[in-house]
Design a protein around this motif. Structure first.
Motif, PDB file in Angstrom:
ATOM      1  N   LEU A  15       0.040   3.369 -13.661  1.00 46.66           N
ATOM      2  CA  LEU A  15      -1.024   2.601 -13.011  1.00 46.66           C
ATOM      3  C   LEU A  15      -0.958   2.748 -11.499  1.00 46.66           C
ATOM      4  O   LEU A  15      -1.991   2.809 -10.816  1.00 46.66           O
ATOM      5  CB  LEU A  15      -0.934   1.123 -13.406  1.00 46.66           C
ATOM      6  N   PHE A  16       0.257   2.815 -10.955  1.00 47.98           N
ATOM      7  CA  PHE A  16       0.401   2.997  -9.514  1.00 47.98           C
ATOM      8  C   PHE A  16      -0.147   4.361  -9.093  1.00 47.98           C
ATOM      9  O   PHE A  16      -0.847   4.483  -8.080  1.00 47.98           O
ATOM     10  CB  PHE A  16       1.870   2.870  -9.110  1.00 47.98           C
ATOM     11  N   GLU A  21      -4.510   7.561  -6.502  1.00 46.64           N
ATOM     12  CA  GLU A  21      -5.574   8.564  -6.638  1.00 46.64           C
ATOM     13  C   GLU A  21      -6.940   7.946  -6.383  1.00 46.64           C
ATOM     14  O   GLU A  21      -7.789   8.535  -5.714  1.00 46.64           O
ATOM     15  CB  GLU A  21      -5.515   9.169  -8.038  1.00 46.64           C
ATOM     16  N   ARG A  22      -7.153   6.743  -6.911  1.00 46.63           N
ATOM     17  CA  ARG A  22      -8.437   6.055  -6.729  1.00 46.63           C
ATOM     18  C   ARG A  22      -8.672   5.729  -5.255  1.00 46.63           C
ATOM     19  O   ARG A  22      -9.792   5.858  -4.741  1.00 46.63           O
ATOM     20  CB  ARG A  22      -8.431   4.775  -7.568  1.00 46.63           C
ATOM     21  N   MET A  23      -7.626   5.315  -4.555  1.00 47.63           N
ATOM     22  CA  MET A  23      -7.751   5.004  -3.132  1.00 47.63           C
ATOM     23  C   MET A  23      -8.076   6.263  -2.331  1.00 47.63           C
ATOM     24  O   MET A  23      -8.899   6.238  -1.414  1.00 47.63           O
ATOM     25  CB  MET A  23      -6.462   4.363  -2.622  1.00 47.63           C
ATOM     26  N   ASN A  24      -7.438   7.382  -2.669  1.00 44.66           N
ATOM     27  CA  ASN A  24      -7.707   8.627  -1.962  1.00 44.66           C
ATOM     28  C   ASN A  24      -9.154   9.068  -2.129  1.00 44.66           C
ATOM     29  O   ASN A  24      -9.797   9.530  -1.187  1.00 44.66           O
ATOM     30  CB  ASN A  24      -6.764   9.730  -2.457  1.00 44.66           C
ATOM     31  N   VAL A  25      -9.671   8.917  -3.355  1.00 45.47           N
ATOM     32  CA  VAL A  25     -11.063   9.284  -3.614  1.00 45.47           C
ATOM     33  C   VAL A  25     -12.005   8.361  -2.857  1.00 45.47           C
ATOM     34  O   VAL A  25     -12.985   8.785  -2.247  1.00 45.47           O
ATOM     35  CB  VAL A  25     -11.362   9.239  -5.126  1.00 45.47           C
ATOM     36  N   GLY A  44      -5.016  17.058  12.071  1.00 44.81           N
ATOM     37  CA  GLY A  44      -5.211  15.999  13.049  1.00 44.81           C
ATOM     38  C   GLY A  44      -6.249  14.988  12.616  1.00 44.81           C
ATOM     39  O   GLY A  44      -6.357  13.908  13.188  1.00 44.81           O
ATOM     40  N   ASN A  45      -7.058  15.333  11.599  1.00 47.21           N
ATOM     41  CA  ASN A  45      -8.079  14.406  11.105  1.00 47.21           C
ATOM     42  C   ASN A  45      -7.561  13.696   9.865  1.00 47.21           C
ATOM     43  O   ASN A  45      -8.106  13.812   8.782  1.00 47.21           O
ATOM     44  CB  ASN A  45      -9.364  15.172  10.773  1.00 47.21           C
ATOM     45  N   ARG A  46      -6.497  12.961  10.039  1.00 48.61           N
ATOM     46  CA  ARG A  46      -5.840  12.344   8.898  1.00 48.61           C
ATOM     47  C   ARG A  46      -5.460  10.914   9.237  1.00 48.61           C
ATOM     48  O   ARG A  46      -5.003  10.622  10.329  1.00 48.61           O
ATOM     49  CB  ARG A  46      -4.591  13.148   8.524  1.00 48.61           C
ATOM     50  N   LEU A  47      -5.670  10.035   8.291  1.00 56.80           N
ATOM     51  CA  LEU A  47      -5.296   8.631   8.475  1.00 56.80           C
ATOM     52  C   LEU A  47      -4.222   8.292   7.458  1.00 56.80           C
ATOM     53  O   LEU A  47      -4.414   8.476   6.254  1.00 56.80           O
ATOM     54  CB  LEU A  47      -6.505   7.715   8.266  1.00 56.80           C
ATOM     55  N   GLY A  48      -3.083   7.846   7.932  1.00 56.05           N
ATOM     56  CA  GLY A  48      -2.003   7.468   7.032  1.00 56.05           C
ATOM     57  C   GLY A  48      -1.874   5.958   6.973  1.00 56.05           C
ATOM     58  O   GLY A  48      -1.891   5.277   7.999  1.00 56.05           O
ATOM     59  N   ILE A  49      -1.798   5.423   5.781  1.00 54.97           N
ATOM     60  CA  ILE A  49      -1.600   3.991   5.583  1.00 54.97           C
ATOM     61  C   ILE A  49      -0.250   3.809   4.921  1.00 54.97           C
ATOM     62  O   ILE A  49      -0.021   4.301   3.816  1.00 54.97           O
ATOM     63  CB  ILE A  49      -2.702   3.373   4.711  1.00 54.97           C
ATOM     64  N   MET A  50       0.648   3.117   5.575  1.00 57.44           N
ATOM     65  CA  MET A  50       1.997   2.966   5.051  1.00 57.44           C
ATOM     66  C   MET A  50       2.280   1.496   4.764  1.00 57.44           C
ATOM     67  O   MET A  50       2.137   0.646   5.632  1.00 57.44           O
ATOM     68  CB  MET A  50       3.025   3.510   6.055  1.00 57.44           C
ATOM     69  N   ASP A  51       2.636   1.227   3.529  1.00 57.50           N
ATOM     70  CA  ASP A  51       2.998  -0.129   3.133  1.00 57.50           C
ATOM     71  C   ASP A  51       4.524  -0.222   3.171  1.00 57.50           C
ATOM     72  O   ASP A  51       5.212   0.418   2.378  1.00 57.50           O
ATOM     73  CB  ASP A  51       2.480  -0.418   1.718  1.00 57.50           C
ATOM     74  N   ILE A  52       5.043  -0.979   4.113  1.00 58.31           N
ATOM     75  CA  ILE A  52       6.492  -1.077   4.282  1.00 58.31           C
ATOM     76  C   ILE A  52       7.045  -2.199   3.419  1.00 58.31           C
ATOM     77  O   ILE A  52       6.690  -3.360   3.582  1.00 58.31           O
ATOM     78  CB  ILE A  52       6.854  -1.329   5.764  1.00 58.31           C
ATOM     79  N   ALA A  53       7.901  -1.828   2.483  1.00 60.82           N
ATOM     80  CA  ALA A  53       8.559  -2.836   1.651  1.00 60.82           C
ATOM     81  C   ALA A  53       9.635  -3.530   2.481  1.00 60.82           C
ATOM     82  O   ALA A  53      10.425  -2.875   3.154  1.00 60.82           O
ATOM     83  CB  ALA A  53       9.180  -2.170   0.418  1.00 60.82           C
ATOM     84  N   GLY A  54       9.637  -4.848   2.469  1.00 61.60           N
ATOM     85  CA  GLY A  54      10.612  -5.590   3.266  1.00 61.60           C
ATOM     86  C   GLY A  54      12.019  -5.404   2.737  1.00 61.60           C
ATOM     87  O   GLY A  54      12.241  -5.194   1.544  1.00 61.60           O
TER      88      GLY A  54
END
Length: 229
Positions: A15-16, A21-25, A44-54
């Protein structure tokens, strides 16, 4: 119980992957000609979203906390390497001298202990395939092979199925009960048929993702080796 827990872990992992994949689309840029191709890493035309686990430390810490804290160790090293070190190199190139000496903690040693060749996770991989291996036999080998490592904390009493690690954020004691079982990463034999019989369309689509997984791939090692962007 073992089959149930194994099914839960694999269902969560599939599911993850579907969610990523769904978010990328969904986040893909749409132009008049249609969907633009995914940008390359160097475009250079890239956006990275990083979820930092505490960083996690509870009264009882298991393999899940070890892997989460390992991710945080990688993030800490990434930050130090690409921010502090890069900045100091720029200062040196521009001839800028700092008034006082600047230093930061290097956690390479704890990464080597946990995730390096012959480290605690490699030892866990090896222990899983041995006949009659137990969590206690794993801990015994860890304490015997890595007992002198400055980042490993030995339990105060012998025969305890646990060990401690001096992380950059603090000491954490890990209870190793269930380490071998959790590390098996072996799905139930009828997993594909079970998912295909679901009344939910999403769950029925997951066996395709199961077949796309590279042979011998461990979700755990992929996660721990993944570099932040």
């Amino acid at each position: 119980k073992t089959a149930r827990d194994s099914l839960s872990r694999f269902l969560y992992g599939l599911l993850f992957s579907w969610l990523v994949e769904r978010m990328n689309v969904t986040l893909q840029v749409t132009t008049d000609e249609g969907c633009a191709p995914a940008p390359s890493l160097g475009s250079g035309n890239r956006l990275g979203i990083m979820d930092i686990a505490g960083f996690e430390v509870f009264e009882r810490n298991s393999l899940e906390q070890l892997l989460i804290n390992l991710c945080n160790e990688h993030l800490q090293q990434f930050f130090c390497s690409y921010v502090f070190r890069a900045e100091l190199e720029d200062y040196a190139k521009e001839g800028i001298t700092l008034e006082r000496e600047f230093d930061f903690a290097d956690n390479t040693d704890v990464l080597q202990l946990l995730d390096g060749r012959g480290g605690l996770l490699d030892m866990l991989e090896e222990e899983v395939i041995l006949p009659k291996a137990t969590d206690l036999s794993y801990v015994t080998k860890v304490l015997s092979g890595k007992g002198k490592h400055e980042r490993l904390v030995k339990p105060k009493f012998g025969g305890t199925v646990s060990f401690g690690v001096q992380h950059y954020a603090g000491d954490v004691t890990y209870s190793c009960d269930g380490f071998l079982e959790k590390n098996l990463d072996k799905p139930p034999g009828d997993l594909e048929a079970l998912l295909s019989s679901s009344t939910l369309e999403l769950v029925r689509s997951l066996p395709k993702k199961l077949s796309e997984r590279p042979a011998g791939t461990s979700d755990r090692r992929m996660t721990s080796k993944q570099k932040p962007s």
